[in-house]
Motif scaffolding. Structure first.
Motif, PDB file in Angstrom:
ATOM      1  N   VAL A  72       0.841  -1.200   0.000  1.00 14.36           N
ATOM      2  CA  VAL A  72       0.000   0.000   0.000  1.00 14.36           C
ATOM      3  C   VAL A  72       0.876   1.249   0.000  1.00 14.36           C
ATOM      4  N   ALA A  73       1.991   1.190   0.741  1.00 15.99           N
ATOM      5  CA  ALA A  73       2.884   2.350   0.781  1.00 15.99           C
ATOM      6  C   ALA A  73       3.461   2.638  -0.598  1.00 15.99           C
ATOM      7  N   ILE A  74       3.824   1.580  -1.325  1.00 21.62           N
ATOM      8  CA  ILE A  74       4.357   1.785  -2.675  1.00 21.62           C
ATOM      9  C   ILE A  74       3.294   2.445  -3.549  1.00 21.62           C
ATOM     10  N   ALA A  75       2.041   1.974  -3.421  1.00 23.05           N
ATOM     11  CA  ALA A  75       0.968   2.556  -4.227  1.00 23.05           C
ATOM     12  C   ALA A  75       0.791   4.036  -3.902  1.00 23.05           C
ATOM     13  N   VAL A  76       0.865   4.388  -2.624  1.00 22.59           N
ATOM     14  CA  VAL A  76       0.641   5.782  -2.232  1.00 22.59           C
ATOM     15  C   VAL A  76       1.826   6.655  -2.649  1.00 22.59           C
ATOM     16  N   PHE A  77       3.057   6.245  -2.268  1.00 20.79           N
ATOM     17  CA  PHE A  77       4.246   7.012  -2.658  1.00 20.79           C
ATOM     18  C   PHE A  77       4.335   7.143  -4.171  1.00 20.79           C
ATOM     19  N   GLY A  78       3.922   6.080  -4.861  1.00 20.78           N
ATOM     20  CA  GLY A  78       4.064   6.044  -6.316  1.00 20.78           C
ATOM     21  C   GLY A  78       3.376   7.200  -7.009  1.00 20.78           C
ATOM     22  N   PHE A  79       2.361   7.780  -6.339  1.00 18.70           N
ATOM     23  CA  PHE A  79       1.616   8.863  -6.975  1.00 18.70           C
ATOM     24  C   PHE A  79       2.293  10.220  -6.861  1.00 18.70           C
TER      25      PHE A  79
END
Ligand SMILES: [Cu+2]
Lengths: 262, 545
Positions: free
Chosen positions: B295-302
């Motif tokens: 989930v952190a990767i998904a959030v940071f990814g933005f």
């Protein structure tokens, strides 16, 4: 099929095989619709962001463009859409309370209002055609400020003449742009005007299709207190499209108007 | 497999989703998520092969420095169509639409995805998008690069940009609907006892990827719509000649296309998180860290997209922020790598084919990820921007990472999907060939890029030839590695050993039902009482070596 079916006691005919109960089905469907609307929000969000960036960049041109479009028609359309949202909300109420006939009439009323909105929109588009305010030179007679149109309409140039970029006033870092150039840049305003209202109108057309389908199903008495999920989802979609317009109207028609004549 | 219970040979179940119904209609109109997964498997393989042909032609052309094989324009079309095919029609749908479609409902313990009709619709949208892109290819190709940069694509090129853009937009909606289905299924359809803390990590990572699909994909859709409007109607949006802003196109494009690389890699990471504990016979190390890092990767990814634009004229201050944030993404990624390694530590590791792929993934993904940090560094990026260093970095993550994970997952769940085992010896050979071929293809490109060979160039100075020849040689080895599985997977459908419910002695709900599973997945909806990686507890006792 020899495969065993669900063993729940609740056997409503509308219950799909993958759900255990009507409650689960309704919760999942409504949740799915909200997720979809989130997607839509991001799509319109991208467009709105681009609009705002250009508004900041070409402020006087956007004031000129905004001033040239008809507030009264836009306002009338806003009222029409709010009314349609009301009839849509009433449809959900009618379905929840098992009023079959009322549902159908309210759905039809919503469709009439939606069509009226599109009619007004078409009239406004036609006016743009007439005033040579269609951007690009593929459709229409060419954008007038670029000299592509033989029409005598000089409204954009006249408006632009009156507008002074407040940032440019006495600021050596901002070059004062000529009225002619400002008028040319209104083409970007109209690019966004058509892209934004066009995407919105496209959603309205899809919405009308959904409503027609719901009307047919409501007529056959499919919806009642036990099952009204499709009506509810159709309503969510319709309200969403309305809300997009509630943002479009001030952004395109109102927000820069007070600058006119400064 | 010498297990204590293997005295009785497993038999194929009498009825399962593959023989429940026959005929072309039962496939093309199916609402069974497992059959839709098979439809995706075939169509994705098709687009992968097409993209592979383009890749082979590119490598063939680069054997000689002076561009002797193709015209420059043709070469531009080749790398464009390679990129578009692989990114939008293979990498993005691969793990979610094939393995995710098959496994997510079974793993959470339900009969199907929440919206089976929308799931089928998403396959049709994928095929419609594919048809548009194929049409653009056949009718002359497109040479904009897969990045569609404006104003090149909107004002200057004479090729079928709009047709291709329409294909990508339609395929985008297919991935939006897959993501929507996963999110609703995970939220609302879990079996009794399947708490969030008991969700398999594969489900977590597909869930995180789904968040990106539903939030990012609409932005690329509107970006390409604006591009098509500018191209079709000559209205000014991105073209500076008409008052537009080309940098805005890049912002909007990468707002999706950076997170999109996490749509590609997150589900692959989920595959690895399933394989590693199974063949280490150990509970996954730090379950919640692995789950939340997705989930952190998904959030940071933005919030890192502008690292693609350090030389595009953005301000130093925003470049600084985006560089810093890009470094931050390395943290959750590294958490995963460390946790997989810690899971293997002191485990009783079995070197089966899926495990070979998983280990290759960990090594290659680490190289790909670390070289990503080189590119996120403001100073170094100016030197290696738009060079083969970028190409090598991207392929280490996408081929070394994603494709490896996809193949690993396909081998791991092949017995579940088809009910039969693939032959172990050729599979191990193929994994080895893939690994060697991959490194031979892409490692020289790091050096080429560092030496200054720009990407997308049709010719290059003769001193780069040795490394280019090595890379092309590697590509042909890699092609063999990719083609072998096609052969032995097909062979196994008829001659493979019958797998039984749980050939790997793995935990997880998918291994409790029969292989292939029945149409409604379970004969009885399971009640979950333990966490998904209960290796080394009751699972251990049945394994006798
Ligand atoms: Cu990136």
């Amino acid at each position: 099929m020899s495969t065993s079916q669900t063993t729940t006691t609740d056997h409503h005919p509308a219950l799909a095989h993958q759900f255990d109960s009507m409650e689960q089905q309704q919760e999942a469907s409504t949740f799915g619709m909200w997720v979809f609307l989130l997607t839509e929000l991001m799509m319109f969000g991208g467009l709105f962001t681009a609009y705002l960036i250009y508004r900041l960049k070409y402020y006087p041109a956007f004031v000129a463009g905004s001033t040239s479009i008809s507030v009264s028609w836009g306002f009338a359309n806003t009222l029409v859409l709010i009314a349609s949202s009301f009839t849509m909300a009433m449809t959900v109420w009618a379905a929840q309370n098992g009023k079959r006939k009322t549902q159908v009439w309210l759905l039809l009323a919503t469709m009439v209002l939606g069509t009226a909105f599109l009619g007004v929109k078409a009239k406004e588009y036609y006016d743009k055609w007439d005033e040579c305010h269609i951007p690009g030179h593929v459709i229409g007679k060419g954008f007038n400020a670029w000299g592509g149109c033989s029409a005598t309409d000089k409204s954009l140039g006249n408006i632009a003449e009156e507008i002074r970029d407040p940032k440019a006033h006495g600021n050596p870092n901002v070059t004062e742009v000529s009225a002619e150039q400002t008028a040319k840049r209104t083409e970007i305003f109209f690019s966004f005007y058509f892209a934004m209202t066009g995407l919105h109108a496209f959603h309205m057309v899809i919405g009308l299709g959904l409503l027609a389908w719901l009307t047919l199903r409501a007529r056959s008495g499919e919806f009642g207190p036990a099952y009204y999920t499709p009506i509810e989802l159709g309503g969510l979609y319709w309200h969403f499209v309305d809300i997009v317009w509630i943002f479009l109207f001030p952004l395109l028609y109102l927000i820069s108007r007070h600058q006119h004549g400064v | 497999m010498s297990t204590a219970t293997a005295i009785v040979k497993p038999v194929m179940p009498e009825r399962h989703f593959l023989n429940d119904n026959y005929g072309i209609r039962s496939w093309l109109l199916t609402k069974d998520h497992k059959r839709i997964a098979i439809l995706y498997l075939f169509s994705i393989t098709f687009f992968f092969l097409i993209g592979g042909v383009f890749a082979s032609l590119i490598r063939l052309h680069l054997l000689t420095p002076n561009g002797e094989l193709f015209e420059a324009d043709t070469y531009n079309k080749l790398f464009t169509m390679h990129g578009v095919n692989m990114v939008f029609f293979f990498l993005i749908p691969s793990v979610p639409a094939v393995l995710g479609n098959f496994l997510v409902p079974i793993m959470v313990g339900t009969k199907d995805l929440a919206f089976p009709k929308i799931n089928l619709l998403s396959w049709y949208l994928y095929m419609a998008g594919g048809t548009f892109s194929m049409a653009a290819m056949v009718s002359g190709g497109v040479d904009s690069g897969w990045t569609f940069y404006a104003p090149l694509s909107s004002g200057y090129l004479k090729t079928h940009v709009i047709m291709l853009a329409v294909g990508v937009i339609i395929a985008g909606f297919s991935s939006i609907f897959t993501g929507l289905n996963f999110i609703v299924t995970v939220h609302r359809m879990r079996a009794p006892g399947m708490t969030w803390g008991r969700l398999p990590l594969f489900v977590w990572s597909n869930y995180a990827a789904s968040l990106i699909m539903i939030l990012g994909t609409p932005v690329i859709a509107i970006t390409l719509i604006l591009l098509a409007l500018e191209r079709g109607f000559h209205i000014g949006i991105f073209d500076p000649k008409l008052g537009g802003d080309p940098v805005l196109f890049q912002h909007m494009f990468w707002f999706y296309s950076h997170p999109a690389v996490y749509i590609m890699i997150l589900p692959g990471m989920g595959v690895i998180s399933e394989i590693v504990p199974c063949f280490s016979r150990k509970r996954v190390f730090g379950y919640s860290f692995v789950a939340f890092s997705s989930v952190a990767i998904a959030v940071f990814g933005f919030v890192v997209w502008a690292h693609h634009m350090f030389v595009a004229g953005i301000s130093v201050y925003s470049a600084l922020v985006f560089s810093l944030l890009s470094y931050a993404v390395a943290i959750p990624s590294a958490v995963k790598v460390f946790n997989w390694t810690a899971t293997m530590y002191k485990g009783s590791i079995e070197m089966s084919t899926p495990m070979l792929y998983a280990m290759a993934f960990i090594g290659l993904f680490t190289i790909g990820g670390l070289t990503g940090l080189f590119l996120a560094a403001l100073g170094l990026d100016i030197h290696i921007h738009d060079t083969y260093f970028v190409i090598a970095h991207f392929h280490y993550v996408m081929v070394g990472g994603m494709v490896t994970a996809y193949l690993g997952g396909l081998h791991f769940w092949w017995p579940k999907i088809t009910g039969r085992m693939y032959p172990e010896a050729p599979a191990k050979l193929a994994a080895l060939i893939t690994f060697i071929g991959f490194n031979l293809t892409f490692f020289p490109q790091f050096i080429l890029g560092y030496m200054g060979m720009p990407r997308r160039y049709w010719a290059y100075p003769p001193e780069f030839q040795v490394l280019n020849v090595l890379s092309s040689a590697g590509a042909s080895v890699l092609a063999v590695g990719f083609l072998l599985p096609l052969l032995y997977f097909a062979w196994s459908l008829k001659y493979g050993e019958v797998a039984g419910n749980n050939p790997w002695q793995a935990t997880g709900l998918e291994w409790e039902t029969s292989s292939p599973p029945p149409t409604h997945n379970f004969h009885e909806i399971p009640i979950v009482t333990k966490d998904p990686y209960a290796y080394g507890e009751d699972a251990e006792v049945t394994v006798v070596h």
